[in-house]
Design a protein around this motif. Sequence first.
Motif, mmCIF file in Angstrom:
data_model
loop_
_atom_site.group_PDB
_atom_site.id
_atom_site.type_symbol
_atom_site.label_atom_id
_atom_site.label_comp_id
_atom_site.label_asym_id
_atom_site.label_seq_id
_atom_site.Cartn_x
_atom_site.Cartn_y
_atom_site.Cartn_z
ATOM 1 N N CYS A 1 38.728 2.778 -44.616
ATOM 2 C CA CYS A 1 39.254 1.481 -44.170
ATOM 3 C C CYS A 1 40.355 0.987 -45.106
ATOM 4 N N GLU A 2 40.173 1.176 -46.411
ATOM 5 C CA GLU A 2 41.210 0.760 -47.356
ATOM 6 C C GLU A 2 42.481 1.585 -47.174
ATOM 7 N N LYS A 3 42.322 2.866 -46.863
ATOM 8 C CA LYS A 3 43.495 3.707 -46.611
ATOM 9 C C LYS A 3 44.229 3.210 -45.377
ATOM 10 N N TRP A 4 43.483 2.869 -44.334
ATOM 11 C CA TRP A 4 44.119 2.350 -43.116
ATOM 12 C C TRP A 4 44.863 1.049 -43.400
ATOM 13 N N LEU A 5 44.272 0.177 -44.230
ATOM 14 C CA LEU A 5 44.930 -1.082 -44.562
ATOM 15 C C LEU A 5 46.249 -0.834 -45.299
#
Length: 684
Positions: free
Chosen positions: A266-270
């Motif tokens: 999720c942090e990578k997507w953000l």
Amino acid sequence: MSENERQMAGTSVSAVGSDDKRKLNAELPAAKSSDTELSRKIWELQSEVAVLKAQLATSSLADEIAGTPGTVDSGQTLLPVIQAGPSQVRDPDHVHTHIADAQQHDPKEQLSARAAQGYYRQHRRFRFFVEIPQLFPLIMETANEHFKPRSIALRKAKLTTADAVSADGNYLEALLPQDKDTVCLLLAYLNDSEIVHRVVHSTFYHPWSVEEFVARLRGSQNDSTTALVLAMITISVTLGSADPSSPGPEVQSLYKRMLPSWISACEKWLRLQNSKHRDLEYSQVSCLVYLAKRMNGIRKKRFWNETGALVQGAVMDLMHLDPPSTDGPYRQEMKRRLWSTIRELDLQNSFDFGLPTILHSLESDVATPKNDEDRQCGQDSASIRTETTPHYQYTRASYQNLAARSWRLRLDISRALCGSGGGKALSNEDVLRYTEELSQAIDALPTQTVQSEDGNAADRSSIGVSMLAKAHLICQLKDCVLALHRHRIQRGSASFSSLSESICYNLSKDILSINKGASEAGLRSFHLLREDILTASLTITRITLQQPPAQPFPSALLAGGGGAMTVDTSSSLALLEQCLPVIEELYLRCFNGEPWCPLTMIGAIMLLKIHAGTETRQTARAATAQRFLDVYYKHLLEHEMTFPSEGDLVTPSAGLVDLDSCNFDMDWNWFMGFEQGGAAFSGV
């Protein structure tokens, strides 16, 4: 300079060393006659500092603490420095240090002195090590006697990039559990967690509202929705569910292992999102990732920074301004809910860390979220309902609607206490005025009047909604009262107030009672979102220990200007012991469980028993070790089941009655985490 003055100067620097003495004596005649007295005092102070540094360097405790490289903002000034001297009382049966002079450890003075150094890393819970000077020695003695021989390291797992599962292409979709399990985890989040902090529209993402929602998500290449689903189930894995259709303990343990990968994905997507074209789902995933970290104790030192970044991102997206009519009813309401969630999370960290927030200087005109159920405002709604649910009827949006009523008051208190970043002592008039306004806000909360969605009698889930919302609101307001009076309950200080002592004692017991009731009602998300139990428990411990020792389970009287208040140690101990299993459950449930919380809670209970005369210090240490090791080994087995290793599992002895019969070869590093601001205690 007279001969007497020269002799006095020479005497003051005699402990510094011959080289320093010759240097000071050589520089002394160079001072002007008008500044002689001032210069002499400065040099005397410098000499005393040098002597104290030399003594500290030779003390055994300082040598142990120095095992961690210290920095200018290491925060070690918060720890009680134990040295031999007239203020030290030693028990012949065991080594125990008691700080006889409370003025030497005035928390207000030390916190003010280190405000500039620990500006970004302080946490109010860590200050209890100074405010309760007996606490750290008891923990240290217990560790040396019972933990160190077993080489037990009280450290937490670190979330690193190595924990994440690397996947090419549709890496988000590849991390989704099986459809059935994903549906169950989504239901656990939407039914239990999405009550206080409103982040998503429950009916739009509810599997029962959208047919085959998860199945249709696979292969759709809709990364934003997939990231949002992953963020939601990351929370529900920690929370669990009482629903019989939810995954069993084995399945939950399996998915708990995936938690670092989900957060990292999720942090990578953000990070990959364009800041110029961010939609609602970006803010939703950001909030959920932070909540997942908070519930699991991941990167706690960064919480203040992360919610500050959430506020800044929301301001960049103009969410601090009331949405325009062109957004449509659905987007307008969702933006208001998200802004309310973000600002509440940041304000909570402002109180927790005693640090300022951008909200102190930010103008916002966002309207209060409506007290309506999600079904009353769908994604395709063409207009806004003019009739809203009355405020006295609890819905899934009641928390945000009611919290907005006290928002301005809580923001003003945060600005007054934390605006400078170093803590500020308010005047008596301001403290009493704010206390009265907070009491009125608590009294203004409506009673628990609930109805089901069809308007009939309330079912059990609706009652749970009202209980969770009201408990959160009450503790939120009472926590502000404790923050106002905390600096006024140190006996012997100039700011001490018996009224503040009475208020803090009674409010802390109320907070513990609320948490006990929430636990009995099965409201698990309440304890994962707030940390009131430990704060209230240590406040009660601090106040009780300042009273004169009495017979077993004393009822000491706190004399005040308007009368007397009874400190019932028996009832206080009962409350603490009833809330201790909640702290232990959080340690076991969370992916990155915090061992310092149950250990500190147990230590506080044992200090009260020692004070009451029902336990000796030796039996208290043994009881502390046995209770903590019991939950520690359960957590160890849980961790090994989640992350199996090549070696055999460590199995504790039955009952742990004979603590000296066990031998464990594990890494020991007790002082490793005592860096700036109590990093280990704050769960970093």
